[in-house]
Design a protein around this motif. Structure first.
Motif, short mmCIF file in Angstrom:
data_model
loop_
_atom_site.label_atom_id
_atom_site.label_comp_id
_atom_site.label_asym_id
_atom_site.label_seq_id
_atom_site.Cartn_x
_atom_site.Cartn_y
_atom_site.Cartn_z
N PHE A 74 -5.72 1.38 5.47
CA PHE A 74 -5.42 1.31 4.04
C PHE A 74 -6.68 1.37 3.18
CE2 PHE A 74 -1.39 -1.48 4.83
CZ PHE A 74 -0.78 -0.40 5.44
N GLU B 249 -8.58 -2.75 -5.39
CA GLU B 249 -8.35 -4.17 -5.17
C GLU B 249 -8.82 -5.06 -6.30
OE1 GLU B 249 -10.38 -5.96 -1.92
OE2 GLU B 249 -12.33 -5.10 -2.40
N HIS C 90 0.86 -1.19 0.00
CA HIS C 90 0.00 0.00 0.00
C HIS C 90 0.89 1.23 0.00
CE1 HIS C 90 -3.52 2.48 0.91
NE2 HIS C 90 -2.75 3.14 1.76
N PRO C 91 0.62 2.21 -0.87
CA PRO C 91 -0.50 2.28 -1.81
C PRO C 91 -0.15 1.78 -3.21
CG PRO C 91 0.58 4.40 -1.69
CD PRO C 91 1.34 3.49 -0.76
N HIS D 180 -8.17 2.25 -1.83
CA HIS D 180 -7.59 0.94 -2.11
C HIS D 180 -8.19 0.36 -3.37
CE1 HIS D 180 -5.75 -2.94 -1.29
NE2 HIS D 180 -6.93 -3.54 -1.23
N ALA E 133 -6.32 6.75 -4.26
CA ALA E 133 -5.41 5.84 -4.95
C ALA E 133 -5.28 6.22 -6.42
CB ALA E 133 -5.92 4.41 -4.80
#
Length: 826
Positions: A386, A672, A351-352, A670, A606
């Motif tokens: 996060f 994902e 992260h990130p 985040h 992000a």
């Protein structure tokens, strides 16, 4: 009526009048044996009548009779039996009748595949859960930590023996986890604790105190004494994550004086140095007391390396084959912090930026002097900070403490991409860490938090990528890079500018990410490398955090520049380096891709972070001409790693194109979920080689643009492509069935891989070898391997109880997908 008195009989006569019945009992504690071992089982016999005999058999086979004495050993050649579970029976007879019997369950387990790529889970696993993890590609794990000296008859030791036997049956590598520094005994021994500057004991003990060292050796020695005979014990983690930042005890002060030549005033520990010891124009003396002290402290002064090495010596006295490792390597950019270990490891938070998993390259630098192995551990622990807004975060990221914050298991696409990224850098082992409280099979857990599908995703990538191509990767090596990235201790301990995300050794990672976006391979060098003249091996030196250099380092960098080397530094550079390219990329915003910052309405998303860093990468590109690696891609969202595989090259194209997912997308912190990426790839070639898309099992059509093979590529979401560049096409794969099938004796199955020219391929070519018996069952010798110089010989060993009839050897070429087979009679 008067009571009648019975005559008194001496107790000794009463005892002698009753004879104990004959008894037989196996005394062995181990039940699993690797096929080929001689199992020596010990039978304890008591009260045997004259002339008694004991007859042994193994599930009705291999009968053997010997006189029944007080103790009898039954020697069993396990090579004679196929891998399976058996009952060893001992029947004692006298005068034609049975007087005693004993039974002993025994497992003959397959000989391990020496080419199997290790995939380990960090943390203990209950025995009943072994099948779950094995089904998801894991080949081993670490056991719950042992902090005390184990007694042979303790419940803990008994449980470990059961676990070791079951691990052997499942074909799993069992790892001990020894941490005597956390023993409860130290609570009542303030004299072995480290001291603060105020003279008061700290919570941590000092590993170099004689009592601590002696007890640590006892802990390791007890493990080795109790479990050395168990074949599943294959590795061991020692003293994980022991962080001690200072010690003013008399012993520490004496050692600092004797070993580092430094008196230990508060100033050297706190960094509040006198003016004469502070950097002048970004330079310090190589003999600077604070610099010398800190190098000593993290090399041997802190003491965990000294203690671990002593423990390792005790283990190796009984089991020299056990791989011993320590983590983490992240607190100080020095050599020697893992001295005496077989492997260096660290878990890396991505992260990130997922490219932070390029930390594998840092580990390889740390392991280089002692030629140690490297284990990159992928952490699936997803801090709440996060991913979600947190107004009152209690997490202490620097100590790996979530506090009272929520935490999650990272999602399946994270696991897929992380596995591809780590594996493509050729670590010797892969590890995974996750929160035990979120174990995927625990009942009552919210699947949105525990994400059980993440572990299915790991299994998918291991089965499709790591297991089939791991043997090839382990026989390959990373090519020498033209670029060195300096991870400097001097700049870490004499900094200017704000600290970035992560631990001290991770401060270079944002800049490494820019190199990766430009497909520029790099190696990591430390201060000692520079002083020792290793810059001569490179064309460019990149200094992401270069606020302070030693005078000798500065002189070597000037020599490097004068020889034509390119120097690229960031804006923290203070030393005079005429001709250096100084960039000004501000990564401090990454500390605000954070839930606390989001709650305070000052967060960076992000997507914004990606936009900024890709902009930096585009700006840096103009300084990197001629430094690109073997392969590049048109998109900065492709991570390219290459390996040299004999006469071939392996090119990994890893897709880092991501977007927000359903769990956390609304918060913007985040990303994902992976996204398919269509781009163009270029590979530098000589002549007209053949390029294979190995997972697809087909050739890649390309056009030549000078010395570049150019072709379109479509990368699946959160995954990648493994392209193999061969000097010629794969021709034929020939398999030779075994000939002399004497039970228990090795009868090689030979495979030859030829190129189209008819000559052996000088490549660790990946193969899958499957052997099925006359009943259609897959035999224990089946495995994935890589040949050497076009040849592979599998040490097939027939057994007495193998099925009779026609057997088949089926060899799948894992590059072309072609299958070759042969049969033999058993």
């Amino acid at each position: 009526m008067q009571k009648q008195l019975l005559p008194l009989i001496p107790l000794c006569l009463l005892a002698g009048s009753a004879h104990a019945a004959p008894s037989a009992r196996f005394t062995d504690l181990r039940h699993a044996y690797v096929r080929g071992e001689t199992a020596r089982l010990h039978l304890d016999l008591k009260e045997m009548p004259a002339g008694a005999q004991v007859r042994f058999d193994v599930s009705g086979r291999l009968e053997q009779a010997v006189p029944a004495a007080g103790a009898v050993t039954f020697a069993l050649d396990t090579a004679l039996l196929r891998a399976a579970d058996y009952d060893v029976r001992a029947v004692v007879t006298a005068d034609g009748r049975e007087v005693a019997r004993a039974e002993f369950p025994l497992s003959v387990v397959p000989e391990p595949n020496p080419q199997r790529y290790p995939v380990y889970r960090w943390g203990g696993i209950p025995v009943e859960d072994y099948p779950y993890w094995k089904a998801r590609g894991f080949t081993g794990f670490t056991y719950v930590n042992s902090r005390e000296v184990l007694a042979a008859d303790s419940p803990a030791a008994q449980g470990i023996r059961r676990a070791l036997d079951e691990a052997a049956r499942q074909g799993l590598d069992f790892g001990c986890y020894l941490h005597p520094l956390l023993s409860q005994r130290w609570e009542k021994m303030p004299e072995v604790h480290a001291l603060g500057a105020d003279g008061k004991p700290l919570p941590q003990v000092y590993p170099r105190e004689p009592q601590v060292l002696e007890y640590a050796e006892r802990v390791a020695g007890a493990w080795a004494d109790l479990f050395a005979e168990f074949p599943a014990w294959r590795h061991g983690l020692l003293s994980s994550e022991y962080q001690l930042f200072t010690n003013f005890s008399p012993l520490a002060q004496r050692l600092a004086r004797e070993e580092a030549g430094v008196e230990l005033p508060t100033a050297y520990v706190a960094g509040k140095l006198p003016a004469q010891h502070q950097p002048q124009e970004g330079l310090i003396s190589d003999d600077n007391p604070h610099y010398r002290y800190m190098k000593w402290w993290y090399h041997q002064g802190m003491g965990d390396a000294v203690l671990n090495e002593r423990m390792a010596t005790r283990v190796r006295a009984k089991r020299p084959d056990v791989l011993l490792w320590h983590d983490p390597y992240r607190l100080a950019p020095v050599f020697g912090s893992h001295k005496g270990m077989d492997a260096v490891s660290t878990w890396t938070y991505a992260h990130p930026d997922m490219r932070r998993l390029l930390y594998t390259t840092v580990l390889q630098a740390a392991a280089r002097p002692e030629k140690q192995k490297v284990m990159q551990t992928v952490t699936l622990f997803l801090y709440g900070r996060f991913a979600v807004p947190l107004g009152d975060s209690t997490a202490v990221l620097g100590n790996d403490q979530p506090g009272k914050d929520p935490y999650y298991t990272a999602g399946p696409d994270f696991a897929r991409e992380a596995t591809w990224l780590a594996f493509s850098q050729r670590p010797d082992l892969l590890g995974y860490y996750a929160a035990g409280a979120l174990s995927p099979y625990l009942r009552g857990l919210d699947p949105d938090i525990a994400s059980p599908e993440t572990y299915d995703a790991i299994g998918e990538v291991v089965r499709s990528l790591v297991e089939p191509y791991g043997p090839m990767v382990l026989q390959s090596r990373r090519p020498r890079a033209k670029v060195a990235v300096l991870m400097s201790a001097a700049s870490t301990w004499f900094p200017s500018g704000s600290r970035l995300v992560g631990y001290p050794n991770e401060q270079i990672l944002p800049y490494c990410s820019l190199l990766a976006m430009n497909h520029v391979p790099f190696e990591v060098v430390l201060d000692d490398d520079v002083v020792q003249g290793r810059l001569a091996e490179y064309s460019a030196l990149v200094m992401p955090r270069a606020s302070t250099l030693t005078r000798k380092m500065h002189a070597e960098i000037l020599k490097f520049r004068d020889r034509g080397g390119k120097v690229i530094a960031d804006a923290t550079l203070r030393a005079k380096l005429p001709g250096a390219i100084v960039t000004n990329y501000d990564f401090s915003h990454q500390t605000r891709v954070d839930g606390k910052a989001l709650a305070e309405k000052r967060a960076v998303t992000a997507v914004e972070d990606r936009r900024l860093t890709e902009g930096y990468a585009a700006d840096l590109k103009k300084h990197l001409t001629g430094l690109e690696g073997l392969a590049t891609a048109a998109s900065p969202r492709v991570v390219v790693n290459t390996l040299e595989c004999g006469a071939a090259k392996a090119v990994f194209l890893v897709n880092d194109n991501r977007t927000y997912g359903p769990r956390f997308g609304q918060y913007g912190l985040h990303m994902e979920s992976g996204v398919r990426l269509d781009t163009e790839a270029r590979i530098r070639v000589e002549g007209s080689p053949v390029i294979y898309d190995s997972l697809a099992g087909k050739e890649v059509a390309y056009r030549l643009d000078g010395n570049l093979a150019v072709f379109p590529v479509s990368l699946p979401a959160a995954r990648g492509k493994l392209l193999l560049v061969y000097p010629e096409a794969v021709g034929t794969v020939r398999v030779e069935a075994p000939a002399d099938l004497t039970p228990g004796k090795v009868a090689p199955i030979r495979v030859r891989v030829l190129g189209k020219s008819g000559k052996p391929l000088a490549v660790p070519h990946p193969l899958k070898v499957e052997i099925t018996d006359a009943l259609g069952r897959l035999n224990e010798h089946s495995r994935t391997v890589a040949c050497q110089n076009g040849e592979y010989a599998l040490s097939f060993r027939p057994a007495l109880n193998d099925a009779r009839g026609t057997w088949t050897v089926r060899v799948t070429d894992l590059v072309t997908g072609r299958v070759t087979s042969a049969t033999f009679q058993r």
